[in-house]
Design an enzyme around this catalytic site. Structure first.
Site, PDB file in Angstrom:
ATOM      1  N   CYS A 270       0.798  -1.232   0.000  1.00 51.44           N
ATOM      2  CA  CYS A 270       0.000   0.000   0.000  1.00 51.44           C
ATOM      3  C   CYS A 270       0.831   1.282   0.000  1.00 51.44           C
ATOM      4  CB  CYS A 270      -0.941  -0.006   1.193  1.00 51.44           C
ATOM      5  SG  CYS A 270      -2.178  -1.292   1.041  1.00 51.44           S
TER       6      CYS A 270
HETATM    7  N1  LIG Z   1      -3.220  -5.321   1.405  1.00 49.69           N
HETATM    8  C1  LIG Z   1      -3.599  -4.366   2.244  1.00 49.69           C
HETATM    9  O1  LIG Z   1      -3.165  -4.296   3.402  1.00 49.69           O
HETATM   10  C2  LIG Z   1      -4.603  -3.334   1.799  1.00 49.69           C
HETATM   11  C3  LIG Z   1      -5.229  -2.521   2.754  1.00 49.69           C
HETATM   12  C4  LIG Z   1      -6.166  -1.588   2.335  1.00 49.69           C
HETATM   13  C5  LIG Z   1      -6.437  -1.441   0.979  1.00 49.69           C
HETATM   14  N2  LIG Z   1      -5.786  -2.217   0.068  1.00 49.69           N
HETATM   15  C6  LIG Z   1      -6.127  -2.056  -1.341  1.00 49.69           C
HETATM   16  O2  LIG Z   1      -7.047  -3.079  -1.694  1.00 49.69           O
HETATM   17  C7  LIG Z   1      -6.815  -3.531  -3.033  1.00 49.69           C
HETATM   18  C8  LIG Z   1      -6.536  -5.009  -3.035  1.00 49.69           C
HETATM   19  O3  LIG Z   1      -5.323  -5.231  -2.342  1.00 49.69           O
HETATM   20  P1  LIG Z   1      -4.843  -6.691  -1.945  1.00 49.69           P
HETATM   21  O4  LIG Z   1      -3.593  -6.533  -1.172  1.00 49.69           O
HETATM   22  O5  LIG Z   1      -5.975  -7.459  -1.370  1.00 49.69           O
HETATM   23  O6  LIG Z   1      -4.513  -7.276  -3.415  1.00 49.69           O
HETATM   24  P2  LIG Z   1      -4.129  -8.760  -3.822  1.00 49.69           P
HETATM   25  O7  LIG Z   1      -3.226  -8.647  -4.979  1.00 49.69           O
HETATM   26  O8  LIG Z   1      -3.702  -9.533  -2.616  1.00 49.69           O
HETATM   27  O9  LIG Z   1      -5.529  -9.385  -4.286  1.00 49.69           O
HETATM   28  C9  LIG Z   1      -6.191  -9.030  -5.448  1.00 49.69           C
HETATM   29  C10 LIG Z   1      -6.935 -10.246  -5.980  1.00 49.69           C
HETATM   30  O10 LIG Z   1      -7.732  -9.857  -7.090  1.00 49.69           O
HETATM   31  C11 LIG Z   1      -7.720 -10.924  -8.027  1.00 49.69           C
HETATM   32  N3  LIG Z   1      -8.155 -10.425  -9.336  1.00 49.69           N
HETATM   33  C12 LIG Z   1      -7.464  -9.685 -10.238  1.00 49.69           C
HETATM   34  N4  LIG Z   1      -8.242  -9.415 -11.315  1.00 49.69           N
HETATM   35  C13 LIG Z   1      -9.459  -9.978 -11.081  1.00 49.69           C
HETATM   36  C14 LIG Z   1     -10.670 -10.043 -11.798  1.00 49.69           C
HETATM   37  N5  LIG Z   1     -10.818  -9.461 -12.983  1.00 49.69           N
HETATM   38  N6  LIG Z   1     -11.697 -10.721 -11.252  1.00 49.69           N
HETATM   39  C15 LIG Z   1     -11.586 -11.324 -10.054  1.00 49.69           C
HETATM   40  N7  LIG Z   1     -10.443 -11.285  -9.308  1.00 49.69           N
HETATM   41  C16 LIG Z   1      -9.398 -10.621  -9.822  1.00 49.69           C
HETATM   42  C17 LIG Z   1      -6.298 -11.433  -7.973  1.00 49.69           C
HETATM   43  O11 LIG Z   1      -6.189 -12.738  -8.501  1.00 49.69           O
HETATM   44  C18 LIG Z   1      -6.031 -11.379  -6.467  1.00 49.69           C
HETATM   45  O12 LIG Z   1      -6.390 -12.585  -5.824  1.00 49.69           O
HETATM   46  C19 LIG Z   1      -5.678  -2.659  -3.557  1.00 49.69           C
HETATM   47  O13 LIG Z   1      -6.204  -1.558  -4.212  1.00 49.69           O
HETATM   48  C20 LIG Z   1      -4.971  -2.216  -2.298  1.00 49.69           C
HETATM   49  O14 LIG Z   1      -4.278  -1.007  -2.460  1.00 49.69           O
HETATM   50  C21 LIG Z   1      -4.897  -3.169   0.445  1.00 49.69           C
END
Ligand SMILES: NC(=O)c1ccc[n+]([C@@H]2O[C@H](COP(=O)([O-])OP(=O)(O)OC[C@H]3O[C@@H](n4cnc5c(N)ncnc54)[C@H](O)[C@@H]3O)[C@@H](O)[C@H]2O)c1
Length: 440
Positions: A270
């Site tokens: 992030c």
């Molecule tokens: N990781 C954190 O601590 C955190 C905290 C707050 C906000 N965020 C935000 O949340 C969002 C997600 O982060 P994350 O860490 O969970 O990401 P991540 O990469 O762990 O997970 C994303 C998931 O989306 C899936 N995906 C991609 N394209 C897709 C589609 N078309 N259909 C269905 N699934 C699909 C991927 O396979 C993956 O499993 C980001 O924008 C991030 O900035 C993350």
């Protein structure tokens, strides 16, 4: 609402799977969609594809109750849900700007599914996206590919997530606030209904404001870390006690003591990408964001401070340097933008050999650490015959390390990049130790 709301989650990563599981625990039926078959299989078999404290037990429990399931089919998620949260990743492009390719593909899949459905659904962007994305990118895509109109045929909103990896379930259940940026009252009410059991304040704002609140929060916290790191680097040279300095400024309620721990820099999925994306957006608008640019620049150099301190103790060429901890922070297996990667890279370029051990991140580290890094399965294996060690991630099992743990090193040289070891005791017992932020 008469019938319980059905929740859909698109993207089952750290945010999607934790949110989905917590919503299911609150009593909602949840269906999760992802594009990776292995992830879907793992979730349906009760194995979280990511490491997060408490998630495995929670998921098994919810599967037993039939409250959650996963699928590869977005249309199945959409047809079985009233509210669909988009939780796909939003990585950085080469120039730091946000890459919306996953948001785009997820949105198009949702829109295509919406086309054949008569009932009203609300789509919610939970991913972190730059201000304007929900209104100017997601909304037109949904309308174009569904042939429907936002606000008439379906609802739309933005609901940023503030959880921290490692404490994700606790954070999700106990947020400081909930931010909802909906395009109209109907969308807002639908999203707010999901959170009605939460006692924290709920902010009702427009989508761009919701998006900016998330970015500004991350940018501020990241800047706070870069700020304290610079103060630590100065304290090292000026003879000030950085712990007392951090405590001193943190006691001022306008500042607060949180995020004032000096170290080898921030990483993760992030802070680095969000600060860069906000700065890149500001640049594209001709405004610029000097504070954010500086926060990133300071953070890029900070991991190298550990290498600099090590070189004050030994000539590192051809030496084996042991990295204690590889994940970007404790209690997660997330290696995205981890300072360990920069440290290993610098050590390898200077002719050192690098080995690393992390209590949970080995699998992800193998994919992300620079070529040439060796991996160990325990602290004892890592430290045996090592010429020096750098503490990179403050895992609990490292905080309590004592002289006995370092006894099999070839030479007892340690850099504490997170200021957590009992350095006085270790140095009194003859170890050579440098602590980031401590006066030389
Ligand atoms: N990781 C954190 O601590 C955190 C905290 C707050 C906000 N965020 C935000 O949340 C969002 C997600 O982060 P994350 O860490 O969970 O990401 P991540 O990469 O762990 O997970 C994303 C998931 O989306 C899936 N995906 C991609 N394209 C897709 C589609 N078309 N259909 C269905 N699934 C699909 C991927 O396979 C993956 O499993 C980001 O924008 C991030 O900035 C993350």
């Amino acid at each position: 609402m008469s019938t319980p709301i059905q929740i859909g989650i698109i993207g089952t990563g750290y945010v999607g799977l934790v949110s989905g599981s917590c919503f299911a625990e609150l009593g909602f039926n949840v269906i999760c969609g992802d594009v990776i078959p292995e992830k879907v299989d793992m979730i349906n078999n009760g194995i979280p594809p990511i490491f997060e404290n408490g998630l495995k037990d929670l998921l098994s429990n919810l599967l037993e109750k039939g409250r959650i399931r996963a699928t590869l089919d977005t249309a199945e998620v959409v047809s079985n849900s009233d509210v669909i949260f988009i939780c796909t990743g939003t990585p950085s492009r080469e120039d730091g700007s946000i890459d919306l390719k996953y948001i785009e593909s997820a949105t198009i899949d949702i829109a295509k599914a919406l086309k054949g459905i008569d009932s009203y659904k609300t789509i919610v962007v939970k991913s972190t996206v730059v201000p304007g994305t929900t209104t100017n990118f997601v909304k037109p895509l949904l309308e174009k590919h569904s042939g429907k109109i936002a606000g008439e045929d379906f609802g739309l909103g933005m609901n940023p997530e503030f959880l921290k990896e490692g404490l994700a379930i606790k954070d999700f259940k106990n947020p400081d606030h909930i931010v909802i940026g909906a395009i109209d009252d109907r969308s807002y009410n639908m999203i707010a209904e999901i959170y009605k059991s939460f006692t924290c304040p709920i902010k009702n704002v427009n989508p761009s404001t919701a998006e900016m609140i998330k970015y500004a929060t991350n940018a501020f916290l990241a800047t706070k870390i870069s700020f304290i790191n610079e103060i630590a680097n100065m304290s090292e040279k000026m003879g000030a006690d950085i712990d007392a300095v951090a405590e001193g400024i943190g006691a001022d309620q306008r500042i607060s003591e949180k995020f004032l721990r000096p170290g080898v820099g921030f990483g993760g999925s992030c802070f680095p990408k969000d600060v860069k994306a906000l700065a890149a957006t500001a640049k594209s608008l001709g405004i610029g964001a000097k504070t954010l640019d500086t926060s990133i620049a300071v953070n890029k150099l900070q991991p190298l401070r550990a290498v600099e301190l090590l070189e004050q103790l030994i000539d590192i060429k051809d030496k084996r340097i042991a990295l204690l901890g590889l994940a970007f922070k404790p209690e997660t297996d997330d290696m995205r933008e981890a300072p360990s990667i920069i440290i290993a890279d610098a050590l390898l370029q200077k002719g050192a050999k690098v080995s690393g051990y992390d209590p949970v991140a080995k699998e992800t580290a193998v994919m992300m650490m620079p070529k040439g890094t060796e991996f160990c399965d325990s602290v004892a294996e890592l430290l045996r015959d090592a010429d020096a060690a750098i503490l990179v991630t403050e895992w609990k099992e490292f905080i309590t390390l004592s002289l006995d743990d370092f006894v099999n090193m070839k030479s007892k040289v340690v850099v504490d990049g997170r200021r957590v070891l009992d350095w006085q005791k270790l140095s009194d017992s003859g170890m050579k130790i440098k602590v980031l932020g401590n006066p030389n």
